[in-house]
Enzyme design. Sequence first.
Site, PDB file in Angstrom:
ATOM      1  N   GLY A 116       3.235   1.814   8.076  1.00 22.89           N
ATOM      2  CA  GLY A 116       2.008   2.349   8.938  1.00 22.89           C
ATOM      3  C   GLY A 116       1.652   3.781   8.450  1.00 22.89           C
ATOM      4  O   GLY A 116       0.787   4.289   8.972  1.00 22.89           O
ATOM      5  N   GLY A 117       2.183   4.269   7.758  1.00 19.26           N
ATOM      6  CA  GLY A 117       1.997   5.595   7.457  1.00 19.26           C
ATOM      7  C   GLY A 117       0.700   5.919   6.564  1.00 19.26           C
ATOM      8  O   GLY A 117      -0.193   6.933   6.897  1.00 19.26           O
TER       9      GLY A 117
ATOM     10  N   THR B 293       0.889  -1.149  -0.078  1.00 24.60           N
ATOM     11  CA  THR B 293      -0.166  -0.051   0.005  1.00 24.60           C
ATOM     12  C   THR B 293       0.975   1.290   0.027  1.00 24.60           C
ATOM     13  O   THR B 293       1.695   1.462   0.777  1.00 24.60           O
ATOM     14  CB  THR B 293      -1.124   0.012   1.259  1.00 24.60           C
ATOM     15  OG1 THR B 293      -1.889  -1.102   1.193  1.00 24.60           O
ATOM     16  CG2 THR B 293      -1.673   1.217   1.577  1.00 24.60           C
ATOM     17  N   GLY B 294       0.468   2.241  -0.915  1.00 20.78           N
ATOM     18  CA  GLY B 294       1.243   3.419  -0.752  1.00 20.78           C
ATOM     19  C   GLY B 294       1.908   3.912  -2.311  1.00 20.78           C
ATOM     20  O   GLY B 294       1.568   3.313  -3.086  1.00 20.78           O
ATOM     21  N   SER B 295       2.312   5.047  -2.195  1.00 15.59           N
ATOM     22  CA  SER B 295       2.671   5.747  -3.355  1.00 15.59           C
ATOM     23  C   SER B 295       3.813   5.121  -4.147  1.00 15.59           C
ATOM     24  O   SER B 295       3.873   5.330  -5.604  1.00 15.59           O
ATOM     25  CB  SER B 295       2.768   7.179  -3.214  1.00 15.59           C
ATOM     26  OG  SER B 295       3.901   7.528  -2.435  1.00 15.59           O
ATOM     27  N   THR B 296       4.408   4.394  -3.688  1.00 17.99           N
ATOM     28  CA  THR B 296       5.729   3.850  -4.364  1.00 17.99           C
ATOM     29  C   THR B 296       5.337   2.423  -4.848  1.00 17.99           C
ATOM     30  O   THR B 296       5.628   2.348  -6.116  1.00 17.99           O
ATOM     31  CB  THR B 296       7.097   3.601  -3.378  1.00 17.99           C
ATOM     32  OG1 THR B 296       7.071   4.813  -2.744  1.00 17.99           O
ATOM     33  CG2 THR B 296       8.290   3.125  -4.056  1.00 17.99           C
TER      34      THR B 296
ATOM     35  N   ASP C 123       6.300  -3.982  -0.996  1.00 15.60           N
ATOM     36  CA  ASP C 123       5.629  -3.112  -0.361  1.00 15.60           C
ATOM     37  C   ASP C 123       6.626  -1.670  -0.149  1.00 15.60           C
ATOM     38  O   ASP C 123       7.715  -1.785  -0.493  1.00 15.60           O
ATOM     39  CB  ASP C 123       5.030  -3.452   0.999  1.00 15.60           C
ATOM     40  CG  ASP C 123       3.865  -2.724   1.633  1.00 15.60           C
ATOM     41  OD1 ASP C 123       3.268  -3.107   2.416  1.00 15.60           O
ATOM     42  OD2 ASP C 123       3.714  -1.572   1.083  1.00 15.60           O
ATOM     43  N   GLY C 124       5.887  -0.486   0.326  1.00 15.76           N
ATOM     44  CA  GLY C 124       6.811   0.431   0.528  1.00 15.76           C
ATOM     45  C   GLY C 124       7.113   0.569   2.182  1.00 15.76           C
ATOM     46  O   GLY C 124       6.971  -0.201   2.678  1.00 15.76           O
TER      47      GLY C 124
ATOM     48  N   GLU D 232      -0.310  -5.652   6.018  1.00 18.81           N
ATOM     49  CA  GLU D 232       0.969  -5.303   5.544  1.00 18.81           C
ATOM     50  C   GLU D 232       1.702  -6.477   6.052  1.00 18.81           C
ATOM     51  O   GLU D 232       2.524  -7.110   5.539  1.00 18.81           O
ATOM     52  CB  GLU D 232       1.614  -4.118   5.503  1.00 18.81           C
ATOM     53  CG  GLU D 232       0.825  -3.065   4.618  1.00 18.81           C
ATOM     54  CD  GLU D 232       1.238  -1.640   4.595  1.00 18.81           C
ATOM     55  OE1 GLU D 232       1.777  -1.199   5.726  1.00 18.81           O
ATOM     56  OE2 GLU D 232       1.379  -0.930   3.624  1.00 18.81           O
TER      57      GLU D 232
HETATM   58  O1  DER Z   1       1.678   2.580   5.394  1.00 22.27           O
HETATM   59  C1  DER Z   1       2.888   2.074   4.770  1.00 22.27           C
HETATM   60  O2  DER Z   1       3.656   1.369   5.343  1.00 22.27           O
HETATM   61  C2  DER Z   1       2.949   2.325   3.330  1.00 22.27           C
HETATM   62  O3  DER Z   1       3.836   1.241   2.767  1.00 22.27           O
HETATM   63  C3  DER Z   1       3.646   3.565   2.942  1.00 22.27           C
HETATM   64  O4  DER Z   1       3.804   4.445   4.026  1.00 22.27           O
HETATM   65  C4  DER Z   1       4.773   3.665   2.208  1.00 22.27           C
HETATM   66  O5  DER Z   1       4.959   5.057   2.006  1.00 22.27           O
HETATM   67  P1  DER Z   1       4.973   5.614   0.168  1.00 22.27           P
HETATM   68  O6  DER Z   1       3.663   6.096   0.030  1.00 22.27           O
HETATM   69  O7  DER Z   1       6.260   6.797   0.405  1.00 22.27           O
HETATM   70  O8  DER Z   1       5.496   4.485  -0.510  1.00 22.27           O
END
Ligand code: DER
Length: 221
Positions: free
Chosen positions: A94-95, A25-28, A80-81, A102
């Site tokens: 967890g951002g 999950t996430g932007s990368t 994953d990021g 995850e």
């Molecule tokens: O929540 C998370 O761990 C996501 O993988 C995310 O925080 C990753 O960060 P990114 O959006 O900069 O890839």
Amino acid sequence: MESKRLAGEKAAEFVKDGMVVGLGTGSTVYYTIMKLAERMKQGLVFKGVPTSVETEKIAARLGIPLISKGEINKIDLGIDGADAIDPDFVLIKGGGGALLREKIVAEAADQFIVVADPGKFVPNLADVEIPVEVIPFASELTEKHLKSLGCHTKLRVNNNTAFITDNGNYILDCKFEEIKNPKELETQILRIPGVAENGLFTDMANKIITLNALGEVVILA
Ligand code: DER
């Protein structure tokens, strides 16, 4: 962001025909998913296990076959990021609020690859808050217990109300003055009744794909 795209797309090369792939999950990792959809059109056959409703929606929109609940018995590769990576490859995640699913997927995967722009590398994990997913019931007691470990806690909010994870829980972002032993802290947090999961991922990243100072994609193992 170019570095996210380059790192994300590189990870897609590790997916082989017939794999079950944990989709982060996430932007990368978004770029990984986009590249996998492109490769799928060129004949790649794989199935995805999404780590969030957000990723599930993106993958479904792209036509990526997903394994539904109750049928996940093996994950070949997780991608994953991360929010922070320390020199020992300990991650804080967890951002995006998806840390529980995850971590389940990352732990189950035969191989776990992290994709991150260079800005995610930190000399000291204590510079970054650790997201902790907590059950709403009596969460104030859980928060009190967390504070006794020596951190400042902050309830994550969204539009002035408590952020609710895909699993119906809250997130407390915990800031520690120092983190001497991440593995020990991860266990201490998990022992607290009411904690569902925490964002310390220790001994989990098999590979980290990022960029070096020249802007070249590098694979750290
Ligand atoms: O929540 C998370 O761990 C996501 O993988 C995310 O925080 C990753 O960060 P990114 O959006 O900069 O890839």
